[in-house]
Design an enzyme around this catalytic site. Structure first.
Site, mmCIF file in Angstrom:
data_model
loop_
_atom_site.group_PDB
_atom_site.id
_atom_site.type_symbol
_atom_site.label_atom_id
_atom_site.label_comp_id
_atom_site.label_asym_id
_atom_site.label_seq_id
_atom_site.Cartn_x
_atom_site.Cartn_y
_atom_site.Cartn_z
ATOM 1 N N GLU A 169 9.705 5.011 -0.411
ATOM 2 C CA GLU A 169 9.719 5.913 -1.564
ATOM 3 C C GLU A 169 10.330 7.284 -1.233
ATOM 4 O O GLU A 169 9.740 8.331 -1.487
ATOM 5 C CB GLU A 169 8.303 6.061 -2.127
ATOM 6 C CG GLU A 169 7.735 4.731 -2.605
ATOM 7 C CD GLU A 169 6.314 4.822 -3.147
ATOM 8 O OE1 GLU A 169 5.764 5.937 -3.222
ATOM 9 O OE2 GLU A 169 5.753 3.762 -3.500
ATOM 10 N N GLU B 92 6.451 -5.282 -3.761
ATOM 11 C CA GLU B 92 5.218 -4.868 -4.427
ATOM 12 C C GLU B 92 5.338 -5.253 -5.902
ATOM 13 O O GLU B 92 6.111 -4.648 -6.632
ATOM 14 C CB GLU B 92 5.002 -3.357 -4.292
ATOM 15 C CG GLU B 92 5.028 -2.849 -2.857
ATOM 16 C CD GLU B 92 4.837 -1.333 -2.769
ATOM 17 O OE1 GLU B 92 3.915 -0.810 -3.423
ATOM 18 O OE2 GLU B 92 5.620 -0.691 -2.050
#
Length: 332
Positions: free
Chosen positions: A155, A268
């Site tokens: 991220e 995810e």
């Protein structure tokens, strides 16, 4: 009498758990069906508490062929103080996976969140470089040969496609990416090294386009990035994005694959308020993209999800499969 009651209770629980294992294993496995369709794994997350849960563990054992630690490999869990490492939680998951013959994904080496204050307060480039190299080398070396792939950086992009502000980018610029990946490659040359991010669900979105451009540059420059992982939560409305339909998942995966990475994966997956069609869309997206090797669902039961109020998983709060489970099996 108390001791006898406890023994009886434990025996009953063990019997119930054993029956549950048998019933789950009798069903068709998501992982087996997915690998039969040509992919590498269909996985899920794990922690010690989840693996000790007699309702959760049999589903993990039966349906999922790869495991990712939800939290116990993150920096705040593994090195809360400089040089003070703690691997208890992660080792439990690794040992379980090895015993059960499951793949392992390491998550994650560098992330701006769940980062100890002693790291976030570093302002000297040489010091931060050394800290990154030590942390990455220690973790990757510990499970060398046991972990299939590591999410090396996680991220690191902002919603406009630029680098996110963090201690890593503020002190080292984008060079922290090279530093981390090179340290990981040196520690385990055979492990697949991933860059992982969210809001990459739409190929036309600014973050996706900036991500694809920059990662392509890094790969072309020799940064050892093997794979790209995406958190695909299409219907989850982030602060900077209104949520994306699952129909765009295939185009998004194709865009990520165009960077030159050797593989991509949905690392995810949890979809708030999803229909069976949404789940099938994502599964088909991976099936239709040659470089997509696997899917990791972020949890088994809605009961244990960090987004429980959005009903984002394949099993309900009673650990029973939803309609989407059967829809995926049917699609495979």
């Amino acid at each position: 009498m108390v001791q006898f009651s406890s023994i009886v209770q434990c025996t009953l629980l063990a019997t119930a758990a054993s029956a549950y294992v048998t019933s789950r294993q009798a069903a068709e496995s998501l992982h087996d069906a997915f690998t039969a369709a040509g992919k590498k794994y269909f996985g899920n997350i794990a922690e010690q508490a989840l693996l000790e849960n007699p309702q959760n563990e049999p589903i993990i054992a039966a349906d999922f062929g790869a495991l990712t630690c939800e939290n116990s490999m993150k920096w705040d869990a593994t090195e809360p103080t400089q040089g003070g490492y703690n691997f208890d939680g992660a080792d439990y998951v690794v040992n379980y996976a090895v015993e059960k013959g499951k793949l392992l994904r390491g998550h994650t080496l560098l992330w701006h969140s769940q980062l100890p204050s002693w790291v976030s307060q570093i302002s000297d480039p040489a010091t931060l470089t050394g800290v990154i190299q030590d942390h990455v080398t220690t973790l990757v070396s510990r499970w060398k040969g046991q972990i299939y792939a590591w999410d090396v950086v996680n991220e690191i992009f902002a919603e406009d496609g630029s680098l996110r502000e963090s201690v890593f980018s503020n002190v080292l610029g984008e060079d922290f990416v090279r530093i981390a990946f090179e340290a990981a490659r040196a520690a385990d040359p055979d492990c697949k090294l991933y860059i992982n991010d969210y809001n990459l669900d739409d190929a036309s979105y600014s973050k996706t386009q900036g991500f694809v451009s920059k990662v392509g540059e890094w790969i072309a420059a020799g940064v050892p990035i093997d794979g790209i992982g995406m958190w695909l939560a299409c219907l989850f409305k982030h602060a900077y994005a209104g949520g994306f339909p699952t129909s765009g998942a295939q185009a998004a995966l194709e865009a990520l694959a165009s960077t030159g990475a050797s593989e991509v994966a949905v690392t995810e997956l949890d979809i708030g308020g999803a229909t069976s069609d949404d789940w099938v869309n994502v599964v088909n997206a991976c099936l239709n993209v040659e470089k997509c090797i696997g899917i990791t669902v972020w949890g088994v039961s809605d009961k244990d999800s960090w987004r429980a109020d959005e009903s984002p998983l394949l099993f309900d709060v009673n650990y029973q499969p939803k309609d989407a489970y059967g829809a995926i099996i049917a699609a495979l």
